[in-house]
Write a protein that holds these residues in place. Structure first.
Motif, PDB file in Angstrom:
ATOM      1  N   ASP A 258       0.839  -1.193   0.000  1.00  0.00           N
ATOM      2  CA  ASP A 258       0.000   0.000   0.000  1.00  0.00           C
ATOM      3  C   ASP A 258       0.877   1.247   0.000  1.00  0.00           C
ATOM      4  O   ASP A 258       1.864   1.363   0.702  1.00  0.00           O
ATOM      5  CB  ASP A 258      -1.000   0.002   1.153  1.00  0.00           C
ATOM      6  CG  ASP A 258      -0.379   0.182   2.524  1.00  0.00           C
ATOM      7  OD1 ASP A 258       0.754  -0.275   2.737  1.00  0.00           O
ATOM      8  OD2 ASP A 258      -1.037   0.775   3.406  1.00  0.00           O
TER       9      ASP A 258
ATOM     10  N   TRP B 232      -4.016 -10.128  -2.656  1.00  0.00           N
ATOM     11  CA  TRP B 232      -4.333  -9.162  -1.585  1.00  0.00           C
ATOM     12  C   TRP B 232      -5.781  -8.684  -1.665  1.00  0.00           C
ATOM     13  O   TRP B 232      -6.413  -8.456  -0.633  1.00  0.00           O
ATOM     14  CB  TRP B 232      -3.383  -7.968  -1.656  1.00  0.00           C
ATOM     15  CG  TRP B 232      -3.607  -7.086  -2.846  1.00  0.00           C
ATOM     16  CD1 TRP B 232      -3.023  -7.180  -4.073  1.00  0.00           C
ATOM     17  CD2 TRP B 232      -4.541  -6.008  -2.926  1.00  0.00           C
ATOM     18  NE1 TRP B 232      -3.525  -6.229  -4.921  1.00  0.00           N
ATOM     19  CE2 TRP B 232      -4.459  -5.480  -4.244  1.00  0.00           C
ATOM     20  CE3 TRP B 232      -5.437  -5.419  -2.036  1.00  0.00           C
ATOM     21  CZ2 TRP B 232      -5.235  -4.412  -4.675  1.00  0.00           C
ATOM     22  CZ3 TRP B 232      -6.208  -4.347  -2.456  1.00  0.00           C
ATOM     23  CH2 TRP B 232      -6.109  -3.843  -3.766  1.00  0.00           C
ATOM     24  N   GLU B 233      -6.327  -8.543  -2.890  1.00  0.00           N
ATOM     25  CA  GLU B 233      -7.699  -8.043  -3.010  1.00  0.00           C
ATOM     26  C   GLU B 233      -8.702  -9.107  -2.587  1.00  0.00           C
ATOM     27  O   GLU B 233      -9.612  -8.833  -1.795  1.00  0.00           O
ATOM     28  CB  GLU B 233      -7.969  -7.581  -4.437  1.00  0.00           C
ATOM     29  CG  GLU B 233      -9.347  -6.952  -4.603  1.00  0.00           C
ATOM     30  CD  GLU B 233      -9.583  -6.397  -6.000  1.00  0.00           C
ATOM     31  OE1 GLU B 233     -10.762  -6.291  -6.393  1.00  0.00           O
ATOM     32  OE2 GLU B 233      -8.602  -6.069  -6.696  1.00  0.00           O
ATOM     33  N   ARG B 234      -8.541 -10.320  -3.098  1.00  0.00           N
ATOM     34  CA  ARG B 234      -9.459 -11.393  -2.714  1.00  0.00           C
ATOM     35  C   ARG B 234      -9.346 -11.696  -1.223  1.00  0.00           C
ATOM     36  O   ARG B 234     -10.336 -12.031  -0.558  1.00  0.00           O
ATOM     37  CB  ARG B 234      -9.146 -12.649  -3.528  1.00  0.00           C
ATOM     38  CG  ARG B 234     -10.070 -13.815  -3.220  1.00  0.00           C
ATOM     39  CD  ARG B 234      -9.681 -15.051  -4.005  1.00  0.00           C
ATOM     40  NE  ARG B 234     -10.359 -16.243  -3.493  1.00  0.00           N
ATOM     41  CZ  ARG B 234      -9.988 -17.477  -3.761  1.00  0.00           C
ATOM     42  NH1 ARG B 234      -8.930 -17.700  -4.543  1.00  0.00           N
ATOM     43  NH2 ARG B 234     -10.648 -18.504  -3.258  1.00  0.00           N
TER      44      ARG B 234
ATOM     45  N   TRP C  41      -6.478  -5.113   2.750  1.00  0.00           N
ATOM     46  CA  TRP C  41      -6.582  -3.711   3.157  1.00  0.00           C
ATOM     47  C   TRP C  41      -7.382  -3.594   4.451  1.00  0.00           C
ATOM     48  O   TRP C  41      -6.974  -2.910   5.391  1.00  0.00           O
ATOM     49  CB  TRP C  41      -7.228  -2.900   2.030  1.00  0.00           C
ATOM     50  CG  TRP C  41      -7.209  -1.404   2.243  1.00  0.00           C
ATOM     51  CD1 TRP C  41      -7.769  -0.716   3.285  1.00  0.00           C
ATOM     52  CD2 TRP C  41      -6.582  -0.427   1.403  1.00  0.00           C
ATOM     53  NE1 TRP C  41      -7.559   0.640   3.138  1.00  0.00           N
ATOM     54  CE2 TRP C  41      -6.835   0.837   1.985  1.00  0.00           C
ATOM     55  CE3 TRP C  41      -5.878  -0.494   0.216  1.00  0.00           C
ATOM     56  CZ2 TRP C  41      -6.375   2.029   1.406  1.00  0.00           C
ATOM     57  CZ3 TRP C  41      -5.424   0.692  -0.364  1.00  0.00           C
ATOM     58  CH2 TRP C  41      -5.674   1.928   0.234  1.00  0.00           C
TER      59      TRP C  41
ATOM     60  N   THR D 202     -13.900  -3.763  -1.200  1.00  0.00           N
ATOM     61  CA  THR D 202     -12.831  -3.037  -1.886  1.00  0.00           C
ATOM     62  C   THR D 202     -12.965  -1.524  -1.709  1.00  0.00           C
ATOM     63  O   THR D 202     -12.044  -0.784  -2.067  1.00  0.00           O
ATOM     64  CB  THR D 202     -12.833  -3.346  -3.393  1.00  0.00           C
ATOM     65  OG1 THR D 202     -14.088  -2.959  -3.948  1.00  0.00           O
ATOM     66  CG2 THR D 202     -12.583  -4.825  -3.645  1.00  0.00           C
TER      67      THR D 202
ATOM     68  N   ASN E  77     -11.875   3.311  -4.377  1.00  0.00           N
ATOM     69  CA  ASN E  77     -12.120   1.970  -4.908  1.00  0.00           C
ATOM     70  C   ASN E  77     -10.770   1.272  -5.037  1.00  0.00           C
ATOM     71  O   ASN E  77     -10.072   1.411  -6.051  1.00  0.00           O
ATOM     72  CB  ASN E  77     -12.828   2.034  -6.258  1.00  0.00           C
ATOM     73  CG  ASN E  77     -13.005   0.640  -6.854  1.00  0.00           C
ATOM     74  OD1 ASN E  77     -12.968  -0.368  -6.153  1.00  0.00           O
ATOM     75  ND2 ASN E  77     -13.187   0.582  -8.162  1.00  0.00           N
ATOM     76  N   ALA E  78     -10.389   0.535  -4.010  1.00  0.00           N
ATOM     77  CA  ALA E  78      -9.087  -0.136  -3.969  1.00  0.00           C
ATOM     78  C   ALA E  78      -9.177  -1.454  -4.728  1.00  0.00           C
ATOM     79  O   ALA E  78      -9.156  -2.539  -4.152  1.00  0.00           O
ATOM     80  CB  ALA E  78      -8.645  -0.358  -2.523  1.00  0.00           C
ATOM     81  N   SER E  79      -9.286  -1.322  -6.031  1.00  0.00           N
ATOM     82  CA  SER E  79      -9.470  -2.495  -6.877  1.00  0.00           C
ATOM     83  C   SER E  79      -8.965  -2.182  -8.272  1.00  0.00           C
ATOM     84  O   SER E  79      -9.008  -1.030  -8.722  1.00  0.00           O
ATOM     85  CB  SER E  79     -10.946  -2.899  -6.938  1.00  0.00           C
ATOM     86  OG  SER E  79     -11.153  -3.921  -7.890  1.00  0.00           O
ATOM     87  N   ASP E  80      -8.519  -3.228  -8.961  1.00  0.00           N
ATOM     88  CA  ASP E  80      -8.107  -3.080 -10.350  1.00  0.00           C
ATOM     89  C   ASP E  80      -9.283  -3.067 -11.313  1.00  0.00           C
ATOM     90  O   ASP E  80      -9.080  -2.936 -12.529  1.00  0.00           O
ATOM     91  CB  ASP E  80      -7.144  -4.206 -10.736  1.00  0.00           C
ATOM     92  CG  ASP E  80      -5.800  -4.093 -10.045  1.00  0.00           C
ATOM     93  OD1 ASP E  80      -5.360  -2.953  -9.797  1.00  0.00           O
ATOM     94  OD2 ASP E  80      -5.190  -5.138  -9.744  1.00  0.00           O
TER      95      ASP E  80
ATOM     96  N   ARG F 105     -16.195  -0.805  -9.528  1.00  0.00           N
ATOM     97  CA  ARG F 105     -17.100  -1.324  -8.511  1.00  0.00           C
ATOM     98  C   ARG F 105     -18.225  -0.317  -8.265  1.00  0.00           C
ATOM     99  O   ARG F 105     -18.012   0.894  -8.338  1.00  0.00           O
ATOM    100  CB  ARG F 105     -16.364  -1.565  -7.182  1.00  0.00           C
ATOM    101  CG  ARG F 105     -15.276  -2.621  -7.231  1.00  0.00           C
ATOM    102  CD  ARG F 105     -15.858  -4.022  -7.341  1.00  0.00           C
ATOM    103  NE  ARG F 105     -14.821  -5.044  -7.246  1.00  0.00           N
ATOM    104  CZ  ARG F 105     -14.124  -5.518  -8.274  1.00  0.00           C
ATOM    105  NH1 ARG F 105     -14.340  -5.026  -9.491  1.00  0.00           N
ATOM    106  NH2 ARG F 105     -13.218  -6.447  -8.100  1.00  0.00           N
TER     107      ARG F 105
ATOM    108  N   TRP G 269      -9.533   2.315  -8.833  1.00  0.00           N
ATOM    109  CA  TRP G 269      -8.627   3.211  -8.121  1.00  0.00           C
ATOM    110  C   TRP G 269      -9.077   4.666  -8.096  1.00  0.00           C
ATOM    111  O   TRP G 269      -8.283   5.564  -7.842  1.00  0.00           O
ATOM    112  CB  TRP G 269      -7.195   3.099  -8.675  1.00  0.00           C
ATOM    113  CG  TRP G 269      -6.646   1.734  -8.437  1.00  0.00           C
ATOM    114  CD1 TRP G 269      -6.404   0.765  -9.357  1.00  0.00           C
ATOM    115  CD2 TRP G 269      -6.331   1.161  -7.166  1.00  0.00           C
ATOM    116  NE1 TRP G 269      -5.952  -0.380  -8.749  1.00  0.00           N
ATOM    117  CE2 TRP G 269      -5.898  -0.158  -7.401  1.00  0.00           C
ATOM    118  CE3 TRP G 269      -6.368   1.630  -5.844  1.00  0.00           C
ATOM    119  CZ2 TRP G 269      -5.501  -1.019  -6.375  1.00  0.00           C
ATOM    120  CZ3 TRP G 269      -5.983   0.785  -4.822  1.00  0.00           C
ATOM    121  CH2 TRP G 269      -5.557  -0.517  -5.096  1.00  0.00           C
TER     122      TRP G 269
END
Length: 805
Positions: free
Chosen positions: A581, A694-696, A700, A731, A750-753, A756, A796
């Motif tokens: 992060d 880390w996302e699944r 975070w 996320t 939105n902490a995701s690639d 959302r 993001w």
């Protein structure tokens, strides 16, 4: 790292033709404190401002860039308050450029919110004095974070300007820099540094010769017909005769005009398209040092800053926002201290001992102010027998009440729950060297390492937490191992362990041992010392009844200088990248060894920054390392690969010129005995074992839960229903919850690639919710349906909501 540069071949930026205009931008780079104290540098700053104001009044054509920051205005006017009208007038006339920053920060050793507040305060202060420069100007930061273009774009900036961190793939005087969310900013690259035009001759003929030399130096970067020449350096004063010299030199070079200018005069000449492109962070040492050793020097001061920042951002501001207490002055004072410590030399710890002490006191004061705000807010939020959840998602956890460990009920996000008796529903056991719950089995071995079985994946981790001590002949800027750098065989001595907690909610072991290391360096600094010494260690391991996370607390007494101590964690799977992060992002970096680009002064060590966690995964299973104020890690390639966390780096010099990892000095050669960090240290970090990446694995939010405590109330119980704010899916992360008149401001990421739909649950239902940019400009009014706001967020994206209650 960032993606490789891409050039759009369908458009071409014209290179310099026979008619060239050289834009000479007078400036200073003002380190508020560094190799001298703030007080020493302020005396010089007052002299600079006095001369500059007199010069702008005498010469209407003179222009000066005051380093892109506004703290220098505050520091000057504290001594010369009577000069405010003259200063404001020069800024309004466009002769002096100030802002957009309050202080020029390091981008990796402060939080994302700190970077944003730094910009917001700097812009507001500059506007109050006559106008702010709107350029992302960071001439000397030690690398640049991936999300900076998004911050700049939301603040309305068209341009940025940088020096350090730019890779060889960028071979022009400008490039298009893209953030993970797709935001872009046209970025001027000062490839020959911000000091190429320092001390220009004031004789017109000599100046023309110097300008011709500068044009030759910039030619490899293929400039357009307009060329930037930065006339300044660290702590330099303006050149009074430069304006006349520039006019006299302008006709002496065939086909070349020279003009005194503002930075944005030059930037406005750059074509908007056709430049090389770069996506992500900038941390290359190819043409300028990024000084990665600053991530771990003076570790105790970084821990204090981390504690103050988190308490202010995650507890102080949220409780003030939710309760409506009057705390704006206190919060503003705390932010002033945090932002002054964000200045890059201060945040990095790359200064003299007296500067470190001043920084330390600011962090202590900011923490105390934030804690006082929390205590005040608790009187309106939670009383005896109640617990406040500061996270904006449901949490259940362990808290201490009158010396006893208590399991809370599940408490809604941002809300309060009653501390009813909760019992552990799953087994937890502890023996002399073993901890077990339904997720993990942990064995503590006599060599001080751990063997952990992750029951869900079946993976067995062996040799975890091996302490590795190496000699360090470097300085505050760079780690530099001596040529002969042995390690003591079987370094763990006098090992013993005991059970200190047996459950049912938490079980803990405590080990004590001596770590044998070689003592310092030989006098020639080419090898470690011959004598062994020992560092007393106390290691506490804690496992809660229903979490796949092991918490570690290491106390160590550092008795020796010139070394680096790391904890190594071998992995039972191969990894090709890490994910850590950073400011408003989780940045992926390749697993590689050290490298040195052709001609580079610095070896690019793959010791990388993290703010609070780093994760490694093979896609099926992963391990996250969550750290409380420790910011440097490395993934060492091998079979097995190893994750390394830097615990201490002890050095005795601000800069040296005899390093093996860097050519030449990086600063003054001043002794800094305080940077040897002798004495006792307490370090806290956790290992979180999860499925997927880390996302699944929701890393975070696990880091948030680990580092942000549930807060037990005291005093009379609060009978009224507490507010509730929850973010979904997991996320969607909160980065700020701050009070504002009539309500509060909520910032989410939105902490995701991937895109959302964010769902934001707010109770009681507010009167209005609007979406605004980071500059506060209205984006849209948001519909409320049964207290739920829905917002589609690209990958993001940072979204700021203003909530009127």
């Amino acid at each position: 790292m960032g993606r490789r540069a891409r050039i759009r071949h369908n458009q071409r930026v014209p290179e310099r033709d026979q008619t060239t205009t050289v834009y000479v931008v007078p400036h200073t780079h003002w380190d508020r404190e560094w190799y001298a104290t703030f007080e020493t540098f302020r005396a010089q700053l007052v002299e600079l401002w006095d001369q500059l104001l007199a010069l702008t009044e005498a010469d209407p054509d003179f222009r000066f860039l005051m380093d892109g920051q506004t703290v220098v205005i505050d520091d000057y006017l504290e001594v010369r308050p009577e000069a405010k009208a003259r200063l404001d007038g020069a800024i309004r006339r466009g002769q002096i450029q100030v802002g957009p920053w309050y202080t020029l920060p390091d981008e990796f050793l402060v939080s994302g919110e700190t970077l944003l507040r730094d910009l917001q305060r700097g812009i507001a202060a500059a506007e109050a004095h006559g106008g702010s420069m709107r350029v992302g100007y960071l001439p000397d930061s030690f690398g640049h974070a991936a999300q900076m273009p998004q911050l700049y774009q939301q603040l309305g900036f068209r341009y940025a300007a940088v020096w350090r961190g730019v890779p060889l793939e960028i071979d022009r005087v400008a490039f298009t820099w893209e953030a993970p969310d797709g935001s872009r900013v046209l970025t001027a690259y000062m490839g020959n540094s911000y000091a190429q035009g320092v001390d220009l001759p004031t004789d017109p003929a000599a100046l023309a010769t110097r300008v011709a030399s500068a044009l030759d130096a910039i030619r490899p970067f293929r400039p357009t017909a307009n060329v930037l020449l930065m006339n300044g350096n660290d702590h330099v004063l303006p050149q009074a005769a430069l304006s006349a010299a520039v006019k006299g030199a302008s006709g002496r070079l065939n086909g070349t005009l020279v003009r005194l200018a503002r930075l944005d005069d030059y930037l406005a000449t750059l074509p908007t398209d056709g430049w090389p492109q770069w996506r992500g962070e900038l941390r290359s040492s190819a043409r300028a040092n990024v000084l990665m050793g600053t991530l771990s020097v003076r570790a105790p001061d970084k821990q204090r800053h981390f504690a103050a920042s988190r308490t202010l951002e995650r507890l102080g501001e949220p409780i003030a926002a939710l309760t409506g207490i009057e705390a704006n002055d206190a919060l503003g004072q705390a932010w002033t201290l945090i932002l002054q410590n964000a200045a890059h030399d201060t945040a990095c710890g790359s200064g003299i001992d007296a500067v470190a002490e001043a920084s330390r006191q600011r962090s202590v004061s900011a923490l105390h102010i934030a804690e006082t705000v929390v205590e005040h807010g608790l009187t309106k939020m939670a009383g005896q027998g109640q617990v406040w959840n500061p996270s904006l998602f449901p949490r259940q956890g362990l808290v201490e009440v009158e010396g006893s460990l208590v399991l809370t009920p599940v408490v809604a996000g941002g809300s309060v729950g009653d501390l009813t008796i909760q019992s552990a529903s799953k087994a937890l056991t502890a023996a002399a060297t073993r901890l077990e719950n339904t997720h993990l089995s942990c064995e503590l071995l006599p060599d001080g390492t751990l063997t952990i079985l992750d029951r869900r994946t079946g993976l067995r981790y062996t040799g975890l937490h091996r302490l590795v001590d190496e000699g360090d002949a470097g300085d505050e800027y760079n780690f530099s191992p001596p040529g002969f750098n042995p390690q003591v065989a079987d370094p763990v001595r006098n090992f013993s362990s005991v059970v200190v907690e047996t459950g049912p909610l938490r079980a803990s072991l405590e080990a004590r041992f001596d770590l044998a290391v070689y003592d310092g360096l030989r006098p020639d600094r080419q090898a470690r010392g011959d004598r062994e010494t020992t560092l007393p260690v106390r290691l506490r391991l804690s496992l809660e009844f229903d979490t796949p996370r092991l918490d570690l607390e290491l106390e160590i007494i550092n008795r020796t200088p010139d070394h680096r101590l790391r904890a190594h964690f071998p992995l039972p799977f191969q990894v090709v990248e890490s994910a850590a992060d950073t400011a408003f992002h989780v940045t992926r970096r390749p697993v590689i060894g050290p490298r040195r680009d052709p001609g580079a002064a610095e070896i690019e060590l793959p010791t990388y920054p993290m703010w609070s966690f780093v994760d490694v995964s093979d896609g099926r299973a992963g391990l996250a390392l969550i750290a409380d104020g420790l910011h440097e890690y490395e993934v060492l390639p091998g079979n097995p690969p190893e994750l390394a966390l830097t615990l201490l780096r002890a050095v005795g010099w601000l800069s040296r010129e005899d390093l093996t990892t860097r050519t030449g000095h990086a600063g003054p050669g001043v002794a800094t005995p305080g940077a040897q960090v002798l004495g006792g240290h307490r370090l806290r970090y956790s290992l979180f074992f999860h499925l997927g990446d880390w996302e699944r694995g929701a890393v975070w939010r696990m880091a948030e839960s680990t580092l942000t405590p549930l807060v037990v109330g005291h005093g009379p119980a609060i009978p009224t229903a507490a507010p509730r704010i929850e973010l979904a899916p997991d996320t969607i992360q909160m980065t700020a919850l701050r009070p504002r008149p009539g309500g509060y401001e909520l910032r989410v990421l939105n902490a995701s690639d991937g895109p959302r739909e964010a769902r934001i649950y707010i109770e009681p239902q507010p009167a209005e919710v609007t979406s605004v940019t980071l500059a506060g400009e209205l984006r849209e009014s948001l519909a409320l349906a049964d207290g739920v706001v829905r917002l589609l967020l690209p990958a993001w994206e940072i979204a700021t909501l203003r909530v009127r209650i």
